[in-house]
Design a protein around this motif. Structure first.
Motif: not given
Length: 306
Positions: A28-29, A292, A294, A296
């Protein structure tokens, strides 16, 4: 087909002791790359989204990768290319690799798949080399092919993958600082002591064995690094504190992602990951630094058509 849009995932490289050797793709990144055929021979880069990238083809990693591929094919087909960055360059998540991998993947599809995806790797490497001033496939290979990839050799290029890593959950921590790969490489030692080299080799073997056997206690002990981590960690605000939080939260592996400043922590328990994430956000808030986060899995697909 005259136009295509692809997703090229971000990636975590080095993975502890695997300097320029280990890497895995995340979900998703990454980059969203749109490529369309032109009626001439020009490689035309339209304004990028999310980051300011060069529009001169031979100054852009995607342009270098595409040109390498076209030269191999003997093709003079022109293309319009737009790159949308979901994360900024200098993050430690393989920004240049995503652009290089995704661009040749897209062009290969538009030209009717003259090569397998794995055969595109040398051309993506040409683009990556423009950014980092050397050839290393630990970001390019997982971005292109997905999964956890290991480079056995560069001359000749020989890679292999580790399968069935669905049990691992990845926490990416990205403090708001920027580190350029080419600058981070200048910090590294040019020689290693026998003691450090011996430990590094042992950890490389242990990481591979641990991933195959699902021995996550061994994995946690083995994801240490004697080459880059001792020097690069000083560029990352709060590194030792974040490492301690991850360890106390049940991480089964923690280290710098690529050149940093991003860090990664691996978990088998999602509740531990969530707790760790909250503690890290609280820590960075206490030192007034934006971060940030993230979350995953390990992306098993790599580049894909959207």
């Amino acid at each position: 087909m005259s136009e295509i849009k692809v997703f090229a995932p971000a990636s975590v490289a080095n993975v502890g002791p695997g300097y320029d050797t280990f890497g895995f793709a995340i979900e998703e990144l990454g980059d969203i790359i749109t490529v369309s055929k032109r009626n001439d021979q020009k490689l035309n880069f339209l304004p990028s989204i999310g980051a300011e990238l060069p529009v001169e083809p031979l100054e852009n990693v995607a342009g270098v990768a595409i040109q390498s591929f076209l030269t191999k094919l003997g093709s003079t087909q022109g293309f319009d290319i737009t790159i949308e960055k979901m994360f900024r360059p200098g993050s430690g998540l393989g920004s240049s690799a995503s652009s290089a991998a995704g661009s040749v993947f897209a062009v290969n599809a538009l030209l009717g798949y003259p090569c397998t995806t794995k055969e595109l790797l040398p051309h993506a490497l040409e683009g990556e080399a423009l950014a980092s001033k050397c050839y290393h496939a630990d970001n390019v290979a997982p971005s292109l092919l997905g999964g956890f990839q290991a480079v056995r050799s560069y001359e000749p290029l020989d890679i292999f993958s580790i399968k069935n890593l669905e049990a691992l959950h990845v926490l990416i921590i990205f403090p708001d600082v920027q580190i350029k790969t080419v600058e981070a490489k200048k910090l590294l030692p040019v020689t290693l002591s026998i003691k450090d080299a011996r430990e590094q080799w042992g950890n490389v073997a242990a990481v591979i064995h641990a991933l195959h056997t699902k021995d996550y206690e061994l994995l946690n002990r083995a994801i240490t690094d004697r080459i880059a981590e001792p020097f690069r960690k000083n560029l990352i605000p709060g590194y030792e504190k974040v490492k301690k939080i991850a360890s106390e939260s049940g991480s089964v592996g923690f280290n710098i992602s690529g050149s940093g400043p991003s860090m990664f922590a691996l978990f088998t328990d999602e509740s531990n990951l969530t707790s760790c994430s909250e503690k890290i956000e609280k820590f960075y808030s206490s030192i007034d630094l934006s971060v940030k986060i993230h979350i995953s899995g390990i992306n098993s697909v790599g580049c894909k058509i959207l």
